[in-house]
Each structure stands twice: as C-alpha cells, then as structure tokens.
Design a protein around this motif. Structure first.
Motif, PDB file in Angstrom:
ATOM      1  N   GLY A   2     -10.811  36.231 126.947  1.00 24.63           N
ATOM      2  CA  GLY A   2     -11.328  37.487 127.455  1.00 24.63           C
ATOM      3  C   GLY A   2     -10.598  38.700 126.901  1.00 24.63           C
ATOM      4  N   THR A   3     -11.287  39.836 126.896  1.00 26.49           N
ATOM      5  CA  THR A   3     -10.694  41.102 126.461  1.00 26.49           C
ATOM      6  C   THR A   3     -10.940  42.155 127.529  1.00 26.49           C
ATOM      7  OG1 THR A   3     -12.708  41.811 125.312  1.00 26.49           O
ATOM      8  CG2 THR A   3     -11.103  40.540 124.037  1.00 26.49           C
ATOM      9  N   VAL A   4      -9.998  43.085 127.656  1.00 23.60           N
ATOM     10  CA  VAL A   4     -10.130  44.203 128.591  1.00 23.60           C
ATOM     11  C   VAL A   4      -9.816  45.491 127.853  1.00 23.60           C
ATOM     12  CG1 VAL A   4      -9.185  45.304 130.658  1.00 23.60           C
ATOM     13  CG2 VAL A   4      -9.619  42.844 130.656  1.00 23.60           C
ATOM     14  N   SER A   5     -10.701  46.485 128.010  1.00 24.60           N
ATOM     15  CA  SER A   5     -10.440  47.809 127.464  1.00 24.60           C
ATOM     16  C   SER A   5     -10.623  48.846 128.562  1.00 24.60           C
ATOM     17  CB  SER A   5     -11.369  48.105 126.284  1.00 24.60           C
ATOM     18  OG  SER A   5     -12.713  48.160 126.695  1.00 24.60           O
ATOM     19  N   VAL A   6      -9.737  49.839 128.568  1.00 22.12           N
ATOM     20  CA  VAL A   6      -9.752  50.899 129.576  1.00 22.12           C
ATOM     21  C   VAL A   6      -9.608  52.222 128.847  1.00 22.12           C
ATOM     22  CG1 VAL A   6      -8.782  51.733 131.738  1.00 22.12           C
ATOM     23  CG2 VAL A   6      -8.572  49.304 131.156  1.00 22.12           C
ATOM     24  N   ASP A   7     -10.560  53.138 129.063  1.00 22.11           N
ATOM     25  CA  ASP A   7     -10.575  54.381 128.317  1.00 22.11           C
ATOM     26  C   ASP A   7     -10.799  55.570 129.247  1.00 22.11           C
ATOM     27  OD1 ASP A   7     -10.786  55.928 125.760  1.00 22.11           O
ATOM     28  OD2 ASP A   7     -12.827  56.273 126.483  1.00 22.11           O
ATOM     29  N   HIS A   8     -10.088  56.680 128.975  1.00 21.39           N
ATOM     30  CA  HIS A   8     -10.274  57.937 129.722  1.00 21.39           C
ATOM     31  C   HIS A   8     -10.344  57.700 131.237  1.00 21.39           C
ATOM     32  CE1 HIS A   8     -11.246  59.702 125.779  1.00 21.39           C
ATOM     33  NE2 HIS A   8     -10.897  60.839 126.345  1.00 21.39           N
ATOM     34  N   SER A   9      -9.352  57.010 131.757  1.00 14.96           N
ATOM     35  CA  SER A   9      -9.304  56.712 133.185  1.00 14.96           C
ATOM     36  C   SER A   9      -7.949  57.103 133.762  1.00 14.96           C
ATOM     37  CB  SER A   9      -9.587  55.227 133.427  1.00 14.96           C
ATOM     38  OG  SER A   9     -10.914  54.892 133.039  1.00 14.96           O
ATOM     39  N   THR A  10      -7.919  57.304 135.080  1.00 13.05           N
ATOM     40  CA  THR A  10      -6.719  57.774 135.769  1.00 13.05           C
ATOM     41  C   THR A  10      -6.257  56.744 136.787  1.00 13.05           C
ATOM     42  OG1 THR A  10      -7.296  60.102 135.499  1.00 13.05           O
ATOM     43  CG2 THR A  10      -5.813  59.567 137.303  1.00 13.05           C
ATOM     44  N   PHE A  11      -4.935  56.512 136.813  1.00 14.99           N
ATOM     45  CA  PHE A  11      -4.298  55.584 137.753  1.00 14.99           C
ATOM     46  C   PHE A  11      -3.227  56.379 138.493  1.00 14.99           C
ATOM     47  CE2 PHE A  11      -6.155  53.259 134.356  1.00 14.99           C
ATOM     48  CZ  PHE A  11      -6.595  52.045 134.877  1.00 14.99           C
ATOM     49  N   SER A  12      -3.440  56.650 139.779  1.00 16.56           N
ATOM     50  CA  SER A  12      -2.579  57.571 140.505  1.00 16.56           C
ATOM     51  C   SER A  12      -2.258  57.025 141.896  1.00 16.56           C
ATOM     52  CB  SER A  12      -3.276  58.933 140.627  1.00 16.56           C
ATOM     53  OG  SER A  12      -2.470  59.858 141.309  1.00 16.56           O
ATOM     54  N   GLY A  13      -0.983  57.031 142.256  1.00 15.49           N
ATOM     55  CA  GLY A  13      -0.575  56.619 143.594  1.00 15.49           C
ATOM     56  C   GLY A  13      -0.681  55.134 143.838  1.00 15.49           C
ATOM     57  N   LEU A  14      -0.502  54.318 142.800  1.00 17.99           N
ATOM     58  CA  LEU A  14      -0.647  52.868 142.903  1.00 17.99           C
ATOM     59  C   LEU A  14       0.714  52.183 142.910  1.00 17.99           C
ATOM     60  CD1 LEU A  14      -3.470  52.496 140.239  1.00 17.99           C
ATOM     61  CD2 LEU A  14      -3.747  52.729 142.712  1.00 17.99           C
ATOM     62  N   GLY A  15       0.738  50.926 143.355  1.00 24.98           N
ATOM     63  CA  GLY A  15       1.940  50.115 143.258  1.00 24.98           C
ATOM     64  C   GLY A  15       2.612  49.790 144.565  1.00 24.98           C
ATOM     65  N   HIS A  16       2.161  50.385 145.665  1.00 24.57           N
ATOM     66  CA  HIS A  16       2.812  50.091 146.947  1.00 24.57           C
ATOM     67  C   HIS A  16       2.381  48.717 147.443  1.00 24.57           C
ATOM     68  CE1 HIS A  16       4.539  50.487 150.882  1.00 24.57           C
ATOM     69  NE2 HIS A  16       3.374  50.284 151.449  1.00 24.57           N
ATOM     70  N   ASP A  17       3.337  47.825 147.606  1.00 21.76           N
ATOM     71  CA  ASP A  17       3.071  46.461 148.076  1.00 21.76           C
ATOM     72  C   ASP A  17       3.973  46.166 149.261  1.00 21.76           C
ATOM     73  OD1 ASP A  17       2.728  43.793 148.538  1.00 21.76           O
ATOM     74  OD2 ASP A  17       3.422  43.134 146.576  1.00 21.76           O
ATOM     75  N   LEU A  63      -5.461  43.431 125.683  1.00 22.71           N
ATOM     76  CA  LEU A  63      -5.618  44.606 126.531  1.00 22.71           C
ATOM     77  C   LEU A  63      -5.548  45.828 125.634  1.00 22.71           C
ATOM     78  CD1 LEU A  63      -5.628  46.174 129.252  1.00 22.71           C
ATOM     79  CD2 LEU A  63      -3.126  46.016 129.200  1.00 22.71           C
ATOM     80  N   ARG A  64      -6.521  46.743 125.803  1.00 21.67           N
ATOM     81  CA  ARG A  64      -6.526  48.004 125.062  1.00 21.67           C
ATOM     82  C   ARG A  64      -6.665  49.145 126.060  1.00 21.67           C
ATOM     83  NH1 ARG A  64      -7.624  50.318 119.991  1.00 21.67           N
ATOM     84  NH2 ARG A  64      -8.932  52.186 120.050  1.00 21.67           N
ATOM     85  N   VAL A  65      -5.715  50.081 126.044  1.00 21.50           N
ATOM     86  CA  VAL A  65      -5.708  51.239 126.940  1.00 21.50           C
ATOM     87  C   VAL A  65      -5.692  52.489 126.070  1.00 21.50           C
ATOM     88  CG1 VAL A  65      -4.423  52.470 128.728  1.00 21.50           C
ATOM     89  CG2 VAL A  65      -4.472  49.960 128.731  1.00 21.50           C
ATOM     90  N   THR A  66      -6.681  53.365 126.239  1.00 22.52           N
ATOM     91  CA  THR A  66      -6.761  54.574 125.415  1.00 22.52           C
ATOM     92  C   THR A  66      -7.043  55.788 126.284  1.00 22.52           C
ATOM     93  OG1 THR A  66      -9.113  54.089 124.992  1.00 22.52           O
ATOM     94  CG2 THR A  66      -7.531  53.385 123.333  1.00 22.52           C
ATOM     95  N   ALA A  67      -6.324  56.875 125.996  1.00 21.87           N
ATOM     96  CA  ALA A  67      -6.562  58.176 126.627  1.00 21.87           C
ATOM     97  C   ALA A  67      -6.602  58.086 128.153  1.00 21.87           C
ATOM     98  CB  ALA A  67      -7.856  58.795 126.096  1.00 21.87           C
ATOM     99  N   CYS A  68      -5.673  57.350 128.724  1.00 23.97           N
ATOM    100  CA  CYS A  68      -5.594  57.197 130.181  1.00 23.97           C
ATOM    101  C   CYS A  68      -4.374  57.940 130.727  1.00 23.97           C
ATOM    102  CB  CYS A  68      -5.509  55.722 130.567  1.00 23.97           C
ATOM    103  SG  CYS A  68      -7.047  54.811 130.305  1.00 23.97           S
TER     104      CYS A  68
END
Length: 309
Positions: free
Chosen positions: A146-161, A178-183
């Motif tokens: 499998g492949t995953v690509s993520v583009d022009h997206s925002t990840f904010s306030g994450l990680g609290h476990d 995994l490919r992450v661009t412009a995030c």
C-alpha cells in the motif's frame, strides 16, 4: 519556504442537511441520509461520495471498493467525536480511498489511538484536509503493497494519549511508502508529528511548528529507517517538549529498513523564543550513510549525530 495556511472553517453544531432539505451524502444522483449508507451503496464498485457542508457526529467503515470522499465545500464538512470500531471516523480497508477537503476533529477512543482516518489496507490519498484536537490524525495498520500520500493538509493539536503509550499526527505502519507534501503540523500534544515504519518516505515543503506545543516529541521519526527524501521543510522547536534531543530520527527502534542514501536537504530549523535546548537536527541510529546538504540551522542546533541502540 512557505508556511501552509490553515483552512478557514465554518464550524456548526449538529448535522446539517444540504440546501433545500436534500440528504447530505450523494453518490451520483442518489441521496443518502448517512455516510455508511452511501459507502454500502458503492460496495465493491467505484464511486464518489459528495458530502454537503455540516458537522456530522457519525463515522463509516469501507470494507470494499474504491471510494472518493469529497467535501462539496472544502473545510466546511466536519466529522467529530465519533469513531467506528473504536478506531476512527473513517475506517478504510477496501481497494482504495481518496479524502478531499474534509475536517476531522475531537476523535478520541479508550485505547488512546482515536484517529480521523484509520487506513488498514490499500492505497490512500488525502488532500486539503484538517485533523484537529484528536488523539491521532492518520493511523495505519500494515500493508506492504500500500501507499499513502497526504497533500496540503493541516495536523493541529494531536498526540494526546491518556494511556501514555503515544499517539501521533501521522503514524504509518509497514506500508510500502508515505509521501507528505505541503502540509502543516503544529501544536502537538504528545507523540511525534510524523512517525513512519515505511521503507520509502518523502516529506517535502511542509512546516513543523512546536511554538505552542505541549509535551511534543520528534518532528519526524523514521522508526526503522527509510530511503527517500526530506526536503524544503521548516522546523520550529518549542519550549515545552517531552523529548527535545532530536528533530529527525533514523532507525531509533532498529534498522529494519535500508536507510543508505536517505537525503535530508534544503530544510530550515530554528528554536522558538525561550527555547534553550541544544538538539540534533538528524539523529542516525541506522549505521548507514545519509546525505545532508543545504540545510540552514539556527543557533544551538547540531547538524547530525551518530546514535547507538
């Protein structure tokens, strides 16, 4: 390096119907009252689900087919506070999925791994999405093809476990790539911004801003090493970190992947005002040579260091 702006949100309460009283989920000319009904209608086929603006307290499991989930108005379709199978707002294990313009917020589950998207099988493409104030943003199982690509997206306030085992902005298991661009990654609340076990990784033209984080960890963690490229990114190290030793790690959990020739180039990194750490930009546990060039590092940041298990 340009920072990736946050999408403008029109958050509303409850579940909003499309204009004129139409059902909020459309597959072709057919209307459906729930997202799961729309997913089931596509079944093992292929199709688009167009989602009207609104805030939805519901989730869906895709077990087959290829589906494109599209917000009619990007940034105004919000899935919040509900996770299917105790996992995520979207649980994906069909033949493929695309997610465009959707916001995921406040997804939490008992084991601490609540996510906007749980990808368990097949390729995934995400664009123009937001993952806000949840435990995890995108969380994967293992699919070596499998492949995953993520583009022009925002990840904010994450990680609290609350379990203390760690949640992350993006966690990629043993996928092929995994490919992450412009995030944009910001305001981490624990865990790593990107944690990947994939043998091939690209993180390009993105920003990692710890200025308003709380107990955050690595910016990019290539847990078992990887080939690929990390380039054109901006890193800001904040004052409130759980682990401030390293920004980018290579194989800190064992060199199960080949990392020789990994390229880290043309990035910028600096400490936020008030941060007095002396971190390493790239910590290399792999024992293999990697390429560092053209990086601009602020005062107090060491370019690289060889690490040992």
């Amino acid at each position: 390096m340009r920072l990736v702006p946050l999408l403008l949100l029109g958050l509303t309460s409850g579940v909003a119907l499309a204009q004129g009283g139409a059902q909020p989920f459309m597959v072709g000319a057919r209307e459906f009252a729930t997202l799961q009904d729309a997913v089931n209608a596509i079944g093992d086929g292929e199709g688009d689900i167009r989602i009207a603006p609104g805030t939805y307290r519901e989730c869906a499991v895709q077990a087959a087919g290829r589906i494109r989930y599209v917000a009619v108005e990007p940034g105004k379709t919000i899935f919040t506070r509900i996770a299917c199978e105790g996992k995520a707002a979207l649980v994906l294990r069909g033949r493929g999925a695309q997610v465009e313009g959707i916001v995921f917020s406040h997804i939490e589950v008992g084991d601490g791994n609540g996510a906007g998207i749980r990808i368990e099988k097949g390729p995934l493409s995400v664009s123009n999405a937001m993952f806000l104030d949840s435990q995890s943003g995108i969380l994967s199982a293992d699919d070596p093809s499998g492949t995953v690509s993520v583009d022009h997206s925002t990840f904010s306030g994450l990680g609290h476990d609350p379990t203390g085992t760690g949640a992350h902005g993006i966690y990629m298991g043993r996928y092929r790539s995994l490919r992450v661009t412009a995030c944009r990654f910001e305001r981490g609340q624990g865990g790593h911004y990107v944690k990947s076990r994939a043998p091939m990784v690209e993180v390009l033209d993105s920003s990692f801003d710890d200025s308003h984080a709380h107990m955050s960890n690595y910016m990019i963690d290539l847990s078992n090493g990887a080939k690929g490229r990390i380039a054109g990114n901006e890193f800001v190290v904040g004052r409130d970190k759980d682990n401030h030793s390293t920004l980018i790690t290579v194989a800190p959990e064992g060199a199960k992947n080949d990392s020789s020739g990994l390229v880290v180039e043309n990035n910028r990194a600096r400490l936020a005002p008030g941060a007095d750490f002396k971190p390493v930009f790239v910590g290399n546990w792999s024992g293999e040579p990697i390429v560092l060039r053209g990086n601009i590092l602020g005062a107090g940041i060491t370019p690289t260091a060889r690490r040992w298990m």
